[in-house]
Design a protein around this motif. Structure first.
Motif, PDB file in Angstrom:
ATOM      1  N   GLY A  62      -8.110   5.133   7.356  1.00 40.89           N
ATOM      2  CA  GLY A  62      -7.283   6.325   7.505  1.00 40.89           C
ATOM      3  C   GLY A  62      -7.907   7.411   8.346  1.00 40.89           C
ATOM      4  O   GLY A  62      -7.416   8.532   8.366  1.00 40.89           O
ATOM      5  N   PHE A 197      -8.849   3.026   1.757  1.00 45.42           N
ATOM      6  CA  PHE A 197      -7.457   2.755   1.399  1.00 45.42           C
ATOM      7  C   PHE A 197      -6.769   4.021   0.904  1.00 45.42           C
ATOM      8  O   PHE A 197      -5.603   4.276   1.226  1.00 45.42           O
ATOM      9  CB  PHE A 197      -7.398   1.674   0.320  1.00 45.42           C
ATOM     10  CG  PHE A 197      -7.276   0.292   0.875  1.00 45.42           C
ATOM     11  CD1 PHE A 197      -6.119  -0.113   1.518  1.00 45.42           C
ATOM     12  CD2 PHE A 197      -8.324  -0.611   0.752  1.00 45.42           C
ATOM     13  CE1 PHE A 197      -5.999  -1.393   2.033  1.00 45.42           C
ATOM     14  CE2 PHE A 197      -8.220  -1.896   1.273  1.00 45.42           C
ATOM     15  CZ  PHE A 197      -7.045  -2.287   1.909  1.00 45.42           C
ATOM     16  N   ALA A 198      -7.467   4.819   0.115  1.00 48.25           N
ATOM     17  CA  ALA A 198      -6.872   6.048  -0.414  1.00 48.25           C
ATOM     18  C   ALA A 198      -6.528   7.023   0.705  1.00 48.25           C
ATOM     19  O   ALA A 198      -5.455   7.648   0.706  1.00 48.25           O
ATOM     20  CB  ALA A 198      -7.832   6.701  -1.411  1.00 48.25           C
ATOM     21  N   LEU A 201      -3.417   5.626   2.518  1.00 51.02           N
ATOM     22  CA  LEU A 201      -2.191   5.831   1.752  1.00 51.02           C
ATOM     23  C   LEU A 201      -1.777   7.300   1.743  1.00 51.02           C
ATOM     24  O   LEU A 201      -0.583   7.609   1.592  1.00 51.02           O
ATOM     25  CB  LEU A 201      -2.382   5.334   0.315  1.00 51.02           C
ATOM     26  CG  LEU A 201      -2.538   3.818   0.154  1.00 51.02           C
ATOM     27  CD1 LEU A 201      -2.838   3.472  -1.297  1.00 51.02           C
ATOM     28  CD2 LEU A 201      -1.284   3.093   0.612  1.00 51.02           C
ATOM     29  N   ARG A 202      -2.759   8.182   1.920  1.00 52.90           N
ATOM     30  CA  ARG A 202      -2.439   9.618   1.949  1.00 52.90           C
ATOM     31  C   ARG A 202      -1.597   9.970   3.169  1.00 52.90           C
ATOM     32  O   ARG A 202      -0.745  10.873   3.114  1.00 52.90           O
ATOM     33  CB  ARG A 202      -3.746  10.420   1.949  1.00 52.90           C
ATOM     34  CG  ARG A 202      -3.577  11.919   2.122  1.00 52.90           C
ATOM     35  CD  ARG A 202      -2.855  12.538   0.954  1.00 52.90           C
ATOM     36  NE  ARG A 202      -2.728  13.961   1.098  1.00 52.90           N
ATOM     37  CZ  ARG A 202      -1.820  14.581   1.854  1.00 52.90           C
ATOM     38  NH1 ARG A 202      -0.937  13.855   2.536  1.00 52.90           N
ATOM     39  NH2 ARG A 202      -1.777  15.899   1.918  1.00 52.90           N
ATOM     40  N   LEU A 204       0.186   7.555   5.121  1.00 53.00           N
ATOM     41  CA  LEU A 204       1.321   6.659   5.311  1.00 53.00           C
ATOM     42  C   LEU A 204       2.542   7.165   4.544  1.00 53.00           C
ATOM     43  O   LEU A 204       2.401   7.837   3.520  1.00 53.00           O
ATOM     44  CB  LEU A 204       0.963   5.245   4.840  1.00 53.00           C
ATOM     45  CG  LEU A 204      -0.007   4.459   5.720  1.00 53.00           C
ATOM     46  CD1 LEU A 204      -0.303   3.108   5.080  1.00 53.00           C
ATOM     47  CD2 LEU A 204       0.539   4.255   7.124  1.00 53.00           C
ATOM     48  N   VAL A 206       4.315   6.548   2.070  1.00 50.63           N
ATOM     49  CA  VAL A 206       4.358   5.697   0.881  1.00 50.63           C
ATOM     50  C   VAL A 206       5.624   5.927   0.069  1.00 50.63           C
ATOM     51  O   VAL A 206       6.262   4.980  -0.407  1.00 50.63           O
ATOM     52  CB  VAL A 206       3.107   5.939   0.010  1.00 50.63           C
ATOM     53  CG1 VAL A 206       3.198   5.156  -1.291  1.00 50.63           C
ATOM     54  CG2 VAL A 206       1.851   5.540   0.772  1.00 50.63           C
ATOM     55  N   MET A 210       8.109   2.877  -0.886  1.00 53.73           N
ATOM     56  CA  MET A 210       7.504   2.502  -2.156  1.00 53.73           C
ATOM     57  C   MET A 210       7.878   1.088  -2.605  1.00 53.73           C
ATOM     58  O   MET A 210       7.025   0.357  -3.124  1.00 53.73           O
ATOM     59  CB  MET A 210       7.882   3.516  -3.239  1.00 53.73           C
ATOM     60  CG  MET A 210       7.250   3.246  -4.595  1.00 53.73           C
ATOM     61  SD  MET A 210       5.443   3.278  -4.561  1.00 53.73           S
ATOM     62  CE  MET A 210       5.167   5.046  -4.353  1.00 53.73           C
ATOM     63  N   LEU A 213       5.554  -1.359  -0.998  1.00 53.11           N
ATOM     64  CA  LEU A 213       4.198  -1.246  -1.532  1.00 53.11           C
ATOM     65  C   LEU A 213       4.081  -1.973  -2.866  1.00 53.11           C
ATOM     66  O   LEU A 213       3.124  -2.718  -3.099  1.00 53.11           O
ATOM     67  CB  LEU A 213       3.827   0.231  -1.698  1.00 53.11           C
ATOM     68  CG  LEU A 213       2.408   0.511  -2.200  1.00 53.11           C
ATOM     69  CD1 LEU A 213       1.378   0.070  -1.167  1.00 53.11           C
ATOM     70  CD2 LEU A 213       2.233   2.002  -2.505  1.00 53.11           C
TER      71      LEU A 213
END
Length: 295
Positions: A62, A197-198, A201-202, A204, A206, A210, A213
């Motif tokens: 990210g 990954f965190a 995802l922040r 993207l 999401v 959802m 995902l």
């Protein structure tokens, strides 16, 4: 095992090349996972190189650079961590936390230095443009790549040439007097991919996607469980039944990635065709309208 001179040379050349590949060549080799592969091949331990490179790749998932800003150099960190991990027998997870991440962060300063040095050749190009000196423009353009390359090659060369004893002493301390700290660094190195990954995802969308995902998580968990049970059953049968020599392998990540690609491609097709359908519907409505000048 010490790092040989030819290994230092090859790793230095790759460190200088990888930044040029990221800026203008675009072969895809300027990624941490490929840096780990190349460094692993040179050092003779591809597995360790891929572990470190893959972990650093996940760590910077990210992280991006916008507007000319500098970011951590995960490639150089991967090269040095792989070299020292293989050369002095350091655990890959420990090398990630103790070498790869700190080196990647420190290389931000070298990136800034390379950018400033490159402005010298940029101003020379401006003067050559006024003189209509096309050969001079090409020559200074190529020379501009030199500052970028040296900003990575020189630190890697110095670290590999003179930092071996220093790193070796640190490893001995971490594995003896400060074993608790070494174990903590190993855990931190294993956790870093989750941090990447965190961060990803922040940024993207999401919330918008959802369902995909959740579906991807469930598919991965189910397939991993099924293939793990099959492999366990095969190992048990091998120990019980004579002549049972079949081996079972786990679900390859490529298959899971292809499922994700198929879902992503389907979503892309749906979103790209939606504006066309809207324009087509609008044109059909316009055909039945009567303008004022037609009455």
């Amino acid at each position: 095992m010490a790092v040989a001179w030819w290994q230092i040379l090859l790793l230095t050349l790759y460190a200088g090349y990888q930044i040029l590949d990221e800026l203008q060549v675009y072969t895809g080799l300027a990624q941490p996972v490929f840096a780990g592969l190349v460094a692993g091949l040179i050092m003779g331990d591809v597995t360790t190189g891929l572990i470190i490179g893959g972990s650093m790749q996940l760590t910077v998932l990210g992280v991006g650079t916008f507007g000319g800003s500098s970011r951590i150099d995960a490639n150089s960190g991967t090269v040095l961590a792989t070299a020292f991990s293989v050369g002095i027998g350091m655990e890959p997870e420990q090398a990630i936390a103790a070498i790869a991440v700190p080196v990647a962060s420190l290389m931000i300063q070298m990136d800034i230095l390379g950018r400033f040095a490159n402005t010298f050749f940029a101003h020379r190009i401006d003067s050559k443009i006024e003189e209509m000196d096309y050969k001079g423009i090409e020559r200074n353009y190529l020379m501009g790549a030199l500052s970028w390359s040296l900003s990575r090659a020189v630190p890697v060369f110095l670290a590999l040439s003179f930092g071996g004893n220093f790193v070796n002493s640190i490893v001995n301390v971490l594995n003896n007097q400060l074993q608790w700290l070494g174990d903590g660094l190993s855990v931190a190195g294993a956790v870093l991919p989750a941090v990447g990954f965190a961060i990803l995802l922040r940024y993207l969308p999401v919330k918008k996607h959802m369902p995909y995902l959740i579906l991807g998580f469930v598919i991965t968990a189910l397939l991993t469980t099924v293939f793990t049970n099959i492999r366990t059953l095969g190992d048990t049968m091998t120990g019980v039944a004579e002549g049972f020599t079949n081996t079972f392998t786990s679900m390859p990540m490529l298959a899971i990635a292809m499922i994700g690609f198929a879902l992503a491609f389907k979503e892309y097709k749906r979103t790209s065709e939606a504006p066309k359908a809207a324009v087509h519907s609008a044109s059909e409505l316009d055909e039945g309208e009567i303008d004022d000048d037609e009455i």
